[in-house]
Write a protein that holds these residues in place. Sequence first.
Motif, short mmCIF file in Angstrom:
data_model
loop_
_atom_site.label_atom_id
_atom_site.label_comp_id
_atom_site.label_asym_id
_atom_site.label_seq_id
_atom_site.Cartn_x
_atom_site.Cartn_y
_atom_site.Cartn_z
N LEU A 948 0.82 -1.22 0.00
CA LEU A 948 0.00 0.00 0.00
C LEU A 948 0.85 1.26 0.00
O LEU A 948 0.51 2.24 -0.65
N ARG A 949 1.97 1.23 0.73
CA ARG A 949 2.80 2.43 0.78
C ARG A 949 3.25 2.83 -0.63
O ARG A 949 3.23 3.99 -1.02
N PHE A 950 3.67 1.81 -1.41
CA PHE A 950 4.16 2.10 -2.77
C PHE A 950 3.01 2.48 -3.70
O PHE A 950 3.09 3.43 -4.47
N LEU A 951 1.90 1.71 -3.62
CA LEU A 951 0.79 1.97 -4.55
C LEU A 951 0.16 3.34 -4.28
O LEU A 951 -0.24 4.04 -5.21
N GLU A 952 0.07 3.73 -3.00
CA GLU A 952 -0.55 5.03 -2.72
C GLU A 952 0.36 6.17 -3.16
O GLU A 952 -0.11 7.22 -3.62
N ASN A 953 1.68 5.95 -3.05
CA ASN A 953 2.60 6.96 -3.58
C ASN A 953 2.44 7.08 -5.10
O ASN A 953 2.39 8.18 -5.66
N ALA A 954 2.32 5.91 -5.76
CA ALA A 954 2.13 5.91 -7.22
C ALA A 954 0.86 6.65 -7.58
O ALA A 954 0.82 7.43 -8.54
N LEU A 955 -0.20 6.44 -6.79
CA LEU A 955 -1.48 7.11 -7.06
C LEU A 955 -1.32 8.63 -6.95
O LEU A 955 -1.79 9.38 -7.81
N ALA A 956 -0.58 9.06 -5.91
CA ALA A 956 -0.39 10.51 -5.73
C ALA A 956 0.39 11.10 -6.90
O ALA A 956 0.02 12.15 -7.45
N VAL A 957 1.48 10.42 -7.31
CA VAL A 957 2.31 10.94 -8.41
C VAL A 957 1.52 10.95 -9.71
O VAL A 957 1.54 11.92 -10.48
N THR A 958 0.78 9.86 -9.97
CA THR A 958 -0.01 9.78 -11.21
C THR A 958 -1.05 10.90 -11.25
O THR A 958 -1.25 11.55 -12.28
N LEU A 975 -5.82 -0.65 -8.45
CA LEU A 975 -4.74 -1.45 -7.84
C LEU A 975 -4.77 -1.30 -6.31
O LEU A 975 -4.58 -2.27 -5.58
N VAL A 976 -4.98 -0.06 -5.85
CA VAL A 976 -5.04 0.17 -4.40
C VAL A 976 -6.23 -0.58 -3.81
O VAL A 976 -6.13 -1.23 -2.75
N ALA A 977 -7.40 -0.51 -4.50
CA ALA A 977 -8.60 -1.18 -4.01
C ALA A 977 -8.36 -2.68 -3.84
O ALA A 977 -8.80 -3.29 -2.86
N ARG A 978 -7.65 -3.28 -4.78
CA ARG A 978 -7.40 -4.73 -4.71
C ARG A 978 -6.62 -5.09 -3.44
O ARG A 978 -6.87 -6.12 -2.82
N VAL A 979 -5.65 -4.25 -3.08
CA VAL A 979 -4.87 -4.56 -1.88
C VAL A 979 -5.76 -4.42 -0.63
O VAL A 979 -5.72 -5.26 0.27
N TYR A 980 -6.58 -3.35 -0.61
CA TYR A 980 -7.48 -3.19 0.55
C TYR A 980 -8.43 -4.37 0.65
O TYR A 980 -8.77 -4.82 1.74
N GLU A 981 -8.86 -4.90 -0.52
CA GLU A 981 -9.75 -6.07 -0.49
C GLU A 981 -9.03 -7.26 0.15
O GLU A 981 -9.58 -7.95 0.99
N SER A 982 -7.77 -7.45 -0.26
CA SER A 982 -7.00 -8.57 0.32
C SER A 982 -6.84 -8.40 1.82
O SER A 982 -6.72 -9.37 2.56
N LYS A 983 -6.81 -7.13 2.29
CA LYS A 983 -6.67 -6.89 3.73
C LYS A 983 -8.02 -6.94 4.43
O LYS A 983 -8.09 -6.72 5.65
N ALA A 984 -9.11 -7.15 3.65
CA ALA A 984 -10.48 -7.17 4.16
C ALA A 984 -10.91 -5.81 4.71
O ALA A 984 -11.78 -5.72 5.57
N GLU A 985 -10.28 -4.72 4.20
CA GLU A 985 -10.77 -3.38 4.58
C GLU A 985 -11.66 -2.89 3.45
O GLU A 985 -11.24 -2.13 2.57
N PHE A 986 -12.91 -3.37 3.48
CA PHE A 986 -13.76 -3.17 2.30
C PHE A 986 -14.18 -1.72 2.12
O PHE A 986 -14.43 -1.29 1.00
N ARG A 987 -14.28 -0.97 3.22
CA ARG A 987 -14.74 0.42 3.06
C ARG A 987 -13.74 1.20 2.20
O ARG A 987 -14.10 1.86 1.25
N SER A 988 -12.44 1.08 2.56
CA SER A 988 -11.41 1.79 1.77
C SER A 988 -11.40 1.28 0.33
O SER A 988 -11.26 2.06 -0.62
#
Length: 1133
Positions: A948-958, A975-988
């Motif tokens: 998430l740290r890397f993907l969220e940085n990528a999102l900010a730069v993009t 891509l970020v949503a998929r990781v949150y799904e894997s973490k079971a944080e469905f709201r994010s």
Amino acid sequence: MDPIDCTPPEYILPGSRERPLCPLQPQNRDWKPLQCLKVLTMSGWNPPPGNRKMHGDLMYLFVITAEDRQVSVTASTRGFYLNQSTAYHFNPKPASPRFLSHSLVELLNQISPTFKKNFAVLQKKRVQRHPFERIATPFQVYSWTAPQAEHAMDCVRAEDAYTSRLGYEEHIPGQTRDWNEELQTTRELPRKNLPERLLRERAIFKVHSDFTAAATRGAMAVIDGNVMAINPSEETKMQMFIWNNIFFSLGFDVRDHYKDFGGDVAAYVAPTNDLNGVRTYNAVDVEGLYTLGTVVVDYRGYRVTAQSIIPGILERDQEQSVIYGSIDFGKTVVSHPRYLELLERTSRPLKILRHRVLNDRDEEVELCSSVECKGIIGNDGRHYILDLLRTFPPDLNFLPVPGEELPEECSRAGFPRTHRHKLCCLRQELVDAFVEHRYLLFMKLAALQLMQQKASKVDTSTSLENGGPPSSTETKSEDSLGSEAGCEEEGSSVSGLAKVKELAETIASDDGTVDPRSREVIQNACKAVGSVSSTAFDIRFNPDIFSPGVRFPESCQDEVRDQKQLLKDAAAFLLSCQIPGLVKDCTEYAVLPMDGATLAEVMRQRGINMRYLGKVLDLVLRSPARDQLDHIYKIGIGELITRSAKHIFKTYLQGVELSGLSAAISHFLNCFLSSYPNPVAHLPADELLSKKRNKRRKNRPPGAADNTAWAVMTPQELWKNICQEAKNYFDFTLECDSVDQAVETYGLQKITLLREISLKTGMQILLKEYSFDSRHKPAFTEEDVLNIFPVVKHVNPKASDAFHFFQSGQAKVQQGFLKEGCELINEALNLFNNVYGAMHVEICACLRLLARLHYIMGDYAEALSNQQKAVLMSERVVGIEHPNTIQEYMHLALYCFASSQLSTALSLLYRARYLMLLVFGEDHPEMALLDNNIGLVLHGVMEYDLSLRFLENALAVTTKYHGPKALKVALSHHLVARVYESKAEFRSALQHEKEGYTIYKTQLGEDHEKTRESSEYLKCLTQQAVALQRTMNEIYRNGSSANIPPLKFTAPSMASVLEQLNVINGILFIPLSQKDLENLKAEVARRHQLQEASRNRDKAEEPMATEPEPDRALEGMGSPQTAKEGPSLSLQG
């Protein structure tokens, strides 16, 4: 899947501020070099006396083994054996044990057990290394950092340094190479068929790289004072040198040669202009016309030009030998029919106009080059041309001429500006782009007139009889000459253009069948675009226009007037088309420079000289897309600062004695980069100065007065000079008066500035951590400066056949014929290897493309092997932290992941991120791609928080660079949503996927498959979220006795991760069934036949209607930075 350690080092995590230098060259701390022998050297008893010679003794060696045994070895015609000599007593008789060995290694194995053991290990290690780590590169690449190496005693090294001792070579008869003869003979080799051309190109390339190496060594020897001048009585600046059959001169204005052009400054740029001229004439490659081997070396603040020597030139006066051109800038001018004939052949490709000038006796002389270009026939009967510094037309933006007005575009931008010298030329790329632009204009004007003729025959004929083209066309041509806008608005149909082409060809072939009105159309169009011929499109430049001291005959005044206008238009074209075009390409990320060198390359490809850097930055600042150009602005400012610092450093170094060099360089770096307010220079210690100061110092290096003026420089003074230099040279105002302010204002990094200045000036710095920001002690000491290297400019001979194969391979790939493309590229690779040897930038590009093709065709192992070679080669030929190398690491990581080498893939991506942070910093569009890659791989190995740290940085730069509504941003959200799904944080997860869905819906519409996919995924997420909530409620209600259905949490499959990796890296697979494939092949064959039948000259049609935009990496190989956007097609059954 085995657990792997994925934790990246702290300093490469997003948001980290530290930029360490040590990881640049990872060191193995415990590694000790294997010692096989202590000493192996020539014995003092050499050479063998006469009677021993007659016993077959060739030479004697002295060896001290690792066990401290001293032995003397005889090398004889029968083999090697130990003799009985000692250090003070000569006894050539064999010692016991009497062992005669055919190889020295065998003998040493016998007498030293340590040697036997270690030598075997050493050989084994050597063989295990990849050959690309050991093969020499054709041109030396210097590293700007180096680890602290222990200086061990090594007699062989010492001997090597002195047997090939500079300055002694001319006394060894038969050892020097006749460079001129070699360079010219290789050009004369036959070139009728492919094998002959390959042989010729290989010979040319080999001699050029050898000549460059020899010239570089010689130039360093000249500046270090190890070569005797041929005119030792003159002052040091005027001296010239000959060493190893190469002629060396210094970049100073000798005998006021460049007095009218800017003195020493002009003398400093003349060699590079001359080199560009040599490059161009070599590329045109006219039989019978010869140029000199030329290398320009910048070393220790001096510029040295190294040239091969024309046979016989040293015995004659220059006045006698020049039979074409002028030796005094146009006062006396001579011409020669043979030279005119040879240069006439180069005039079309080089766009040079054959013209007449007046000499001092007012006679007309015809030339086909600039007046400075001299023709000399050598004693070998060859026709040489030299002094090609004005091959290209002058740049009027930097050449104010009294009484001449520049077009409005130029005056608006504040031109003409007075430059330091009057040798500013337009680049060849600009001349070509300008002519191309005019050609399009010509076609459109002519087509427009033909259409008008058709539309109103009566009208047009009357207006033509009245002696002028139809007024509408006239105004049209006036509007569109300066601006590109005019070119794009015209809607003239393609058929019209085809007609014009046909018409122009007929007229050019001088056929009487063309009716006068059509001829008139072509004449009008020619006149409007400034063509030198009235029957066909042909734009040429007269390089002598605006040259001080050159006069033209009365009869040519019209031609001269047209030529002046053409030069003004070209200067305007640079400002109104090329610079905005560059900024537009940067805004659309068609080019992605990452450091100063890649930015300079991108500018030069468009024909924009570096002196326009300030103008480019001004345009970036005023651009509506200023935020999307943030990276360009930062790179540009860094380049501006380091180039200005380089100009100052050059003059600074000229006043430094050799003994004070490391102190002077470290002092300069402290003033430039350290936050320490008042660094003090360490002068060489006084106790070393002799008591009796000798009055006359012999053989001083040029210009070295015993001065220590450099020691009084302060940071304030240096930065003031840098800002002044930036204003004077680049016309750009820097808002900073110290390094910390520059870093603060422009968001630069000190480590990046250190890298840029080191690469530009040839400094080599010790690999350690520097505390730039300490206010208590200076960052650099004199021990930190390890070396100073030459910066070398030379000709790069090309492998033309290989390049054609490469281009046709790329074209095939873009049409979707991957197999054929692959075969052509393989063929190109063989030819490149044939010409360049194993190591070269172009071979690197070839390997990268092959790897990508194999990957698309599903052959991962082959892709991996090719890409690994590309990475090794890139590290060797462009440098370990060059932007191209960073790109290669990213490709290699993708192929490693596809081959299930997960930890290797991660290590490579981390390495690429570290290098990008060092070279530029975090805020670069390319960083988003890199972070997406890292995030996806980490997601695949279930490191969700890191991912998430890397993907969220990528999102900010993009989001910053592409705007919040771009499709890339939608993908990033997904891509970020998929990781949150894997973490079971469905709201994010829902929140991010909704963002993505909104973008798809607004950009692509409800019915697009991307929008539909996103909405499906939203439903799926909502269901999972509801299920989770139900379970939680159940637990709250019933406590521990609750009956809980198991929740389904899916770890991502490797296939799905790989699929996403391919998408973000621009590789798209289109799944086709066998039947589809057959149909497609039949369709392609049918179209192919149609094309053959109609012999249509237009480009081949695309074989698939649904083909996505082809991968830009497969287009121009010039700039590997473009290897991004569009997907490439893969036919997978």
